[in-house]
Write a protein that holds these residues in place. Structure first.
Motif, PDB file in Angstrom:
ATOM      1  N   ALA A   1       0.827  -1.201   0.000  1.00 39.48           N
ATOM      2  CA  ALA A   1       0.000   0.000   0.000  1.00 39.48           C
ATOM      3  C   ALA A   1       0.864   1.256   0.000  1.00 39.48           C
ATOM      4  N   SER A   2       0.536   2.198  -0.868  1.00 34.17           N
ATOM      5  CA  SER A   2       1.179   3.504  -0.854  1.00 34.17           C
ATOM      6  C   SER A   2       0.615   4.334   0.292  1.00 34.17           C
ATOM      7  N   LEU A   3       1.258   5.454   0.579  1.00 37.20           N
ATOM      8  CA  LEU A   3       0.727   6.353   1.603  1.00 37.20           C
ATOM      9  C   LEU A   3      -0.668   6.820   1.218  1.00 37.20           C
ATOM     10  N   ALA A   4      -0.858   7.175  -0.055  1.00 37.56           N
ATOM     11  CA  ALA A   4      -2.186   7.607  -0.499  1.00 37.56           C
ATOM     12  C   ALA A   4      -3.218   6.500  -0.322  1.00 37.56           C
ATOM     13  N   GLY A   5      -2.816   5.271  -0.610  1.00 33.35           N
ATOM     14  CA  GLY A   5      -3.722   4.150  -0.416  1.00 33.35           C
ATOM     15  C   GLY A   5      -4.079   3.943   1.043  1.00 33.35           C
ATOM     16  N   MET A   6      -3.100   4.088   1.911  1.00 37.10           N
ATOM     17  CA  MET A   6      -3.365   3.947   3.343  1.00 37.10           C
ATOM     18  C   MET A   6      -4.297   5.053   3.842  1.00 37.10           C
ATOM     19  N   GLU A   7      -4.106   6.274   3.319  1.00 36.35           N
ATOM     20  CA  GLU A   7      -4.944   7.391   3.763  1.00 36.35           C
ATOM     21  C   GLU A   7      -6.383   7.267   3.269  1.00 36.35           C
ATOM     22  N   ALA A   8      -6.625   6.366   2.319  1.00 33.79           N
ATOM     23  CA  ALA A   8      -7.968   6.201   1.771  1.00 33.79           C
ATOM     24  C   ALA A   8      -8.690   4.975   2.321  1.00 33.79           C
ATOM     25  N   ALA A   9      -7.996   4.161   3.130  1.00 37.26           N
ATOM     26  CA  ALA A   9      -8.560   2.879   3.567  1.00 37.26           C
ATOM     27  C   ALA A   9      -8.915   2.920   5.049  1.00 37.26           C
ATOM     28  N   ALA A  10     -10.156   2.606   5.358  1.00 36.17           N
ATOM     29  CA  ALA A  10     -10.558   2.459   6.760  1.00 36.17           C
ATOM     30  C   ALA A  10     -10.012   1.130   7.278  1.00 36.17           C
ATOM     31  N   PRO A  11      -9.648   1.048   8.566  1.00 34.99           N
ATOM     32  CA  PRO A  11      -9.680   2.104   9.581  1.00 34.99           C
ATOM     33  C   PRO A  11      -8.379   2.901   9.689  1.00 34.99           C
ATOM     34  N   LEU A  12      -7.518   2.819   8.678  1.00 38.34           N
ATOM     35  CA  LEU A  12      -6.276   3.590   8.700  1.00 38.34           C
ATOM     36  C   LEU A  12      -6.521   5.070   8.443  1.00 38.34           C
TER      37      LEU A  12
ATOM     38  N   ASP B   1      -8.772   7.343   9.338  1.00 39.11           N
ATOM     39  CA  ASP B   1      -9.018   8.219  10.483  1.00 39.11           C
ATOM     40  C   ASP B   1      -7.761   8.375  11.331  1.00 39.11           C
ATOM     41  N   TYR B   2      -7.039   7.279  11.508  1.00 33.94           N
ATOM     42  CA  TYR B   2      -5.822   7.328  12.317  1.00 33.94           C
ATOM     43  C   TYR B   2      -4.782   8.243  11.681  1.00 33.94           C
ATOM     44  N   LEU B   3      -4.555   8.093  10.386  1.00 31.56           N
ATOM     45  CA  LEU B   3      -3.550   8.903   9.717  1.00 31.56           C
ATOM     46  C   LEU B   3      -3.977  10.360   9.630  1.00 31.56           C
ATOM     47  N   ALA B   4      -5.273  10.615   9.539  1.00 31.98           N
ATOM     48  CA  ALA B   4      -5.756  11.998   9.555  1.00 31.98           C
ATOM     49  C   ALA B   4      -5.439  12.666  10.884  1.00 31.98           C
ATOM     50  N   GLU B   5      -5.537  11.896  11.974  1.00 29.77           N
ATOM     51  CA  GLU B   5      -5.201  12.443  13.291  1.00 29.77           C
ATOM     52  C   GLU B   5      -3.705  12.703  13.423  1.00 29.77           C
TER      53      GLU B   5
ATOM     54  N   GLY C   1       3.048  18.987   9.731  1.00 27.26           N
ATOM     55  CA  GLY C   1       3.584  17.706   9.302  1.00 27.26           C
ATOM     56  C   GLY C   1       2.933  16.539  10.007  1.00 27.26           C
ATOM     57  N   TRP C   2       3.730  15.517  10.265  1.00 23.95           N
ATOM     58  CA  TRP C   2       3.246  14.250  10.807  1.00 23.95           C
ATOM     59  C   TRP C   2       3.752  14.053  12.227  1.00 23.95           C
ATOM     60  N   ARG C   3       2.861  13.522  13.070  1.00 23.14           N
ATOM     61  CA  ARG C   3       3.240  13.171  14.439  1.00 23.14           C
ATOM     62  C   ARG C   3       2.588  11.825  14.775  1.00 23.14           C
ATOM     63  N   PHE C   4       3.420  10.802  14.956  1.00 18.17           N
ATOM     64  CA  PHE C   4       2.929   9.467  15.272  1.00 18.17           C
ATOM     65  C   PHE C   4       3.140   9.217  16.765  1.00 18.17           C
ATOM     66  N   PRO C   5       2.061   9.016  17.533  1.00 18.00           N
ATOM     67  CA  PRO C   5       2.172   8.943  18.987  1.00 18.00           C
ATOM     68  C   PRO C   5       2.742   7.614  19.465  1.00 18.00           C
TER      69      PRO C   5
END
Length: 279
Positions: free
Chosen positions: A242-253, A255-259, A265-269
């Protein structure tokens, strides 16, 4: 060999170097946070006092690319510690990883042994090691083999020695993201990573004493570092389908990536359990 271990081993190879380097663009900071999380110099100096005049014996479980010893040398004051050279045994199922870790080892660490095996298949040598650690190293172990792996981990610790495990808690990025990725992309029936809570439970069930320190921080990337983020996320799950764009379009990823994504930029908790194992 489990499917997850096979995919992990394929990534830890010369062919997977580009993905490894993309992953470490963000993940190297994991080891800096661990190096700053406790007084490692005191731990090593106390171990040296117990060992006397001989060098310390250390086992680095699933040594990867040797990022943790480098972080300790840079951030934890080990180069100024009152210790002898640290005789380091490198354990990993990947010969590539062992070679990478050996080449990266800074003083006071020196490689003296190599074990090309998984932890659960490891036969600890007599006498054990003063320090045994596994830092972000146990994600590819199947849940059914965690108890056996923890028995080998404990067996590798010399009497009076210390074990240390750093591993994501269930709510941390590495576990949560992998669970969501499997829900989005499968394969069906694939096992999620085992969280730190299960590792601590297996250790305690075996009779070990486990002290837990939770280390929290964010893994960060700038808004234009999409290639690095994509490589990081693919390496987090050892899966490049999966590309980043693909991950950003697939549930349940999605919502997580939007957060995780914002104007800066990006912050992964990250929620990491740093476990000290004795007994």
């Amino acid at each position: 060999m489990s499917d997850l271990l096979a995919r992990s081993s394929a990534h830890w190879s010369e062919a997977g170097r580009a993905g490894m380097e993309a992953f470490y663009r963000l993940a190297t900071d994991d080891y800096r946070h661990l190096a700053l999380a406790r007084d490692w110099r005191a731990l090593f100096e106390d171990a040296q006092a117990r060992a006397g005049d001989r060098p310390l014996r250390l086992l680095d479980v699933a040594c990867g690319s040797g990022k943790f010893p480098v972080a300790l040398a840079r951030h934890a004051g080990l180069t100024e510690a009152r210790i002898r050279p640290v005789d380091t045994a490198l354990l990993d199922p990947s010969a590539f990883s062992i070679a990478e870790a050996r080449a990266a080892l800074p003083a006071p660490f020196r490689a003296v042994a190599e074990h090309e095996t998984t932890l659960q298949d490891f036969a600890p040598p007599p006498g054990g090691h003063d320090i045994v650690w596994a830092t972000h190293a146990l994600y590819a172990i199947p849940e059914s083999e965690i108890a056996a792996a923890m028995e080998r981990f404990r067996a590798a610790i010399a009497p009076g020695g210390t074990g240390l495990i750093a591993h994501s808690a269930a709510a941390g990025h590495y576990i949560d993201f992998h669970r969501r990725f499997l829900a989005a992309f499968g394969p069906e029936g694939a096992a999620p990573y085992v969280p730190a809570e299960a590792i601590a439970g297996a250790l305690r069930a075996s009779g070990a004493e486990v002290e837990v320190q939770e280390v929290t921080y964010d893994s960060v990337a700038g808004p234009d570092e999409t290639d690095a983020v994509e490589g990081y996320l693919q390496r987090c799950v050892f899966d490049e389908r999966a590309s980043l764009a693909g991950m950003e379009a697939a549930a349940p990823l999605a919502d997580y990536l939007a957060e995780c994504r914002g104007p800066d930029g990006w912050r992964f908790p990250q929620r990491v359990w740093l476990m000290t194992v004795t007994g």
